[in-house]
Design a protein around this motif. Structure first.
Motif: not given
Length: 259
Positions: A34, A39-40, A69-72, A74, A121
């Motif tokens: 990841c 980036s988010p 709410n994408p996460l850096a 995962r 994503y």
């Protein structure tokens, strides 16, 4: 399906076997896969004018999906060669004409041409990057197998017509949402002898014009170095394979920031 049974003296199965298991993040200098993803902010700042997401939206029939709410960080991993081939085969089966003119990507932002934020994503930008560039390689093999000399002539003729700024503006002004056939953009004669070709070439002309429209809509000038008919341009540095006999795992990914 992938083109032909042989890839220049080796079979598709030989290529998959030679690729071995999926690469590890360490091969690309990452602790986790990841860390090589956009980036988010990449999943939040999307230009709707150029985010066509043709594959994810089934050519515009469904809505572009966003990521809340994408996460850096995962959990995710790289696909192996079989996974890349399988997904490429699915796309080619469903979108054959569009896949024949796939454009090599220059940065992660270009992926929005083909996929929505949800797919990038959850499936992984690096995995989908590999799929697109593998399909570009396959198209070189298709071109060799088919040997239709008319198609590069068609694209060269369209390219010449698009040197005219007024023709560029006509094509740029066309909207994929209008319901109008892209062939209706130009009057008879404005594309030269292309207009006189038999109807069996119309789908090819549509595909080529669609690719040039995508290039113009992204703000690039129409010039030889920006031709995106991937059947007739040489591979770029973004399509380098790990081994010369294996086009199924590619490297030279853009930076994780997705610029």
């Amino acid at each position: 399906m992938a083109p032909g049974y042989l890839y220049q003296n080796f079979t598709l199965q030989d290529a998959i076997d030679a690729a071995g298991p999926a690469p590890t993040p360490a091969m690309f200098g990452y602790e986790h896969a990841c860390y090589g993803e956009p980036s988010p902010e990449f999943f939040q700042n999307i230009n709707p004018a150029t985010a066509h997401a043709f594959f994810s939206t089934n050519n515009g029939e469904t809505q572009f999906r966003h990521v809340e709410n994408p996460l850096a960080f995962r959990q995710m991993g790289y696909w192996d060669a079989r996974g890349i081939q399988s997904y490429a085969d699915q796309l080619r089966s469903k979108f054959f004409d569009r896949c024949m003119y796939i454009q090599p990507l220059s940065c992660y932002q270009d992926m929005y041409i083909y996929f929505d934020a949800h797919d990038i994503y959850h499936l992984g930008a690096q995995n989908l990057w590999n799929v697109i560039h593998h399909m570009h390689y396959e198209n070189q093999v298709y071109a060799f197998e088919q040997g239709d000399k008319t198609i590069p002539w068609i694209d060269a003729t369209i390219q010449q017509a698009l040197y005219n700024p007024s023709n560029q503006e006509k094509l740029r002004s066309w909207s994929s949402d209008s319901g109008n056939d892209i062939l209706s953009v130009f009057s008879h004669g404005e594309l030269g002898p292309v207009h006189d070709l038999a109807p069996n070439y119309h789908d090819t002309i549509r595909s080529l014009m669609m690719n040039h429209w995508m290039t113009l809509s992204r703000g690039h000038p129409v010039a030889p170095q920006y031709q995106i008919n991937s059947k007739y341009i040489p591979p770029t540095s973004n399509c380098l394979s790990i081994t010369s006999a294996n086009p199924l795992i590619v490297v030279a990914l853009p930076s994780a920031g997705g610029s």
